[in-house]
Design a protein around this motif. Sequence first.
Motif, PDB file in Angstrom:
ATOM      1  N   PHE A 122     -36.777  50.237   3.073  1.00  0.00           N
ATOM      2  CA  PHE A 122     -36.115  49.482   4.137  1.00  0.00           C
ATOM      3  C   PHE A 122     -36.782  48.127   4.321  1.00  0.00           C
ATOM      4  N   PRO A 123     -36.763  47.259   3.290  1.00  0.00           N
ATOM      5  CA  PRO A 123     -37.284  45.897   3.454  1.00  0.00           C
ATOM      6  C   PRO A 123     -36.325  45.099   4.341  1.00  0.00           C
ATOM      7  N   PRO A 124     -36.681  43.838   4.705  1.00  0.00           N
ATOM      8  CA  PRO A 124     -35.818  43.042   5.594  1.00  0.00           C
ATOM      9  C   PRO A 124     -34.385  42.894   5.114  1.00  0.00           C
ATOM     10  N   VAL A 125     -34.168  42.876   3.794  1.00  0.00           N
ATOM     11  CA  VAL A 125     -32.794  42.729   3.310  1.00  0.00           C
ATOM     12  C   VAL A 125     -31.955  43.943   3.697  1.00  0.00           C
ATOM     13  N   VAL A 126     -32.594  45.112   3.831  1.00  0.00           N
ATOM     14  CA  VAL A 126     -31.895  46.330   4.244  1.00  0.00           C
ATOM     15  C   VAL A 126     -31.844  46.419   5.762  1.00  0.00           C
ATOM     16  N   THR A 127     -33.001  46.298   6.413  1.00  0.00           N
ATOM     17  CA  THR A 127     -33.040  46.459   7.870  1.00  0.00           C
ATOM     18  C   THR A 127     -32.214  45.388   8.572  1.00  0.00           C
ATOM     19  N   ARG A 356     -31.580  37.441  12.710  1.00  0.00           N
ATOM     20  CA  ARG A 356     -32.933  36.890  12.716  1.00  0.00           C
ATOM     21  C   ARG A 356     -33.797  37.556  11.645  1.00  0.00           C
ATOM     22  N   THR A 357     -33.632  38.862  11.484  1.00  0.00           N
ATOM     23  CA  THR A 357     -34.366  39.560  10.426  1.00  0.00           C
ATOM     24  C   THR A 357     -33.909  39.082   9.047  1.00  0.00           C
ATOM     25  N   LEU A 358     -32.613  38.867   8.886  1.00  0.00           N
ATOM     26  CA  LEU A 358     -32.086  38.411   7.602  1.00  0.00           C
ATOM     27  C   LEU A 358     -32.574  37.002   7.253  1.00  0.00           C
ATOM     28  N   ILE A 408     -26.438  53.228   4.032  1.00  0.00           N
ATOM     29  CA  ILE A 408     -26.402  53.867   2.714  1.00  0.00           C
ATOM     30  C   ILE A 408     -26.178  52.828   1.625  1.00  0.00           C
ATOM     31  N   MET A 409     -25.230  51.927   1.843  1.00  0.00           N
ATOM     32  CA  MET A 409     -24.936  50.905   0.838  1.00  0.00           C
ATOM     33  C   MET A 409     -26.128  49.979   0.642  1.00  0.00           C
ATOM     34  N   ALA A 410     -26.763  49.552   1.730  1.00  0.00           N
ATOM     35  CA  ALA A 410     -27.895  48.628   1.629  1.00  0.00           C
ATOM     36  C   ALA A 410     -29.063  49.269   0.887  1.00  0.00           C
ATOM     37  N   VAL A 411     -29.356  50.530   1.202  1.00  0.00           N
ATOM     38  CA  VAL A 411     -30.466  51.226   0.531  1.00  0.00           C
ATOM     39  C   VAL A 411     -30.175  51.386  -0.955  1.00  0.00           C
ATOM     40  N   LEU A 412     -28.964  51.817  -1.290  1.00  0.00           N
ATOM     41  CA  LEU A 412     -28.612  52.029  -2.703  1.00  0.00           C
ATOM     42  C   LEU A 412     -28.644  50.724  -3.494  1.00  0.00           C
ATOM     43  N   LEU A 413     -28.092  49.648  -2.929  1.00  0.00           N
ATOM     44  CA  LEU A 413     -28.085  48.374  -3.647  1.00  0.00           C
ATOM     45  C   LEU A 413     -29.491  47.790  -3.773  1.00  0.00           C
TER      46      LEU A 413
END
Length: 496
Positions: A122-127, A356-358, A408-413
């Motif tokens: 769960f890096p910032p791109v996911v969170t 902001r996280t992104l 789910i999509m963010a983690v898988l990608l």
Amino acid sequence: MKLSPGKTFAYGLQHVLTMYGGIIAPPLIIGTAAGLSPEENGLLVACCLFVGGLATLLQTIGIPFFGAQLPLVQGTSFATVSTIVAILNGGGGLPAVFGAVIVAALIGLLVAPFFARINRFFPPVVTGAVITMIGISLIPVAANWAMGGDAKAENYGSLSNIGLAAGTLVLVLLLSKVGNAAISRISILLAIVLGTILAVILGMADFSKVSQGAIFAFPEPLAFGMPVFEIGGIISMTIVMLVILTETTADVLAVGEITGSKIDSRRIANGLRADMASSALAPIFNTFPQSAFAQNVGLVAITGITSRFVVAAGGGILVVLGLLPILGRVVAAVPTPVLGGAGIVLFGTVAASGIRTLSKVKYDGMNLVIVATSIAFGCIPIVKTDFYSGFPTWFETIFHSGISSAAIMAVLLNLLFNEFTFGNTKNASVFSAAPPRMVKQDEVCGLIDGDHFEDGKLIDKQGYEIPVVTPDDYQKIQTGEIQMPLPKLNQAGSGH
């Protein structure tokens, strides 16, 4: 952050008002589907408040191995409603629902520590994508509240309802703008109170039923009979528990980002165990699975009040509301459009926190397509609610939630493009954002006022060309190994 008891109570009440409409909606929907009487529906609501308060206390204060000790409000999860209604339609009744919840929650309790270990994925791109999606997924809730909350009501969507919501929204914004920081921080609570007063003046609030019913009542355990354990209901409810684990993980990460708290797998596991333990005990007191309420994440962000003891005070208020139905009836009399006006700011703030996280993400490689695809995929069940109606029930249960879909999509990608890097192109993807233009500080320190470029040459304000040399030549000129080129008048610029 240490606050006085009075402020702690006020901010805690603000949390309760923010989520009250959301926490009582599931038991009302489920009670109606089960064919319960108004008195039995009232019992479901009281039990929901009582257990939600206890679960909030466990999550915020915590005991060893249970509780993330973060400002997270707990309550009956919306993610369970469709599955519970399906079990009811299958003829099992509430006892079958409660049996399925107990077993599924115990399974969730066992897998929570393993589920928490995915924290590194769960890096910032996911969170960031998931937190943004939490906010987006809640906007329809605010819109529904602003329209009146009950689609069957005659005045649903009326200009009066939407106007009351708009007035509350304006109050939130004006109170947030005032110079007094204390007023600004309780702007949501004050706006709800003032909005309710306005509704009374306009004849849009009804407090006539506040005095009807018992003043004090302890929730009766197993009021609907002993739990019944049916394999079909257990399987479908276990799938829902995985969705709740995903959503709570996202909420823990979101609150951790907002509060600046360190979030590791151990803390996530403690939070998930608190969720599952509360869910396993909830059926004993006639209520349903518990999870973190995403709308209160926005309240933490917008007020800046990050104390978990404030939310614990809100949990205490919920317990009291569960024991004192008359107080619950007072809070329930707050018009839904008032909550909708406040919800627009709250839920939008959650999305803004995700953005902001992104902003911390480096958009090279495939990060842009990860964010884009995850958010778009999460929006599908929100903008087209029947998109998954033709899929198997277990699949629809998981992906009907925009939050779990995006997660789910963010983690898988992220796994596909950033963890399993084999086969990735060395050049930037066609989907990646162009890097921003920038110049190093040492590259411009030698420029003075009037220097400019003409036809690819650097010219000073007198029209003379400034030699542009390589780093090696610059070093040699400095040491005297070669001579500095003489400045010459630029012909193209001689007329200036």
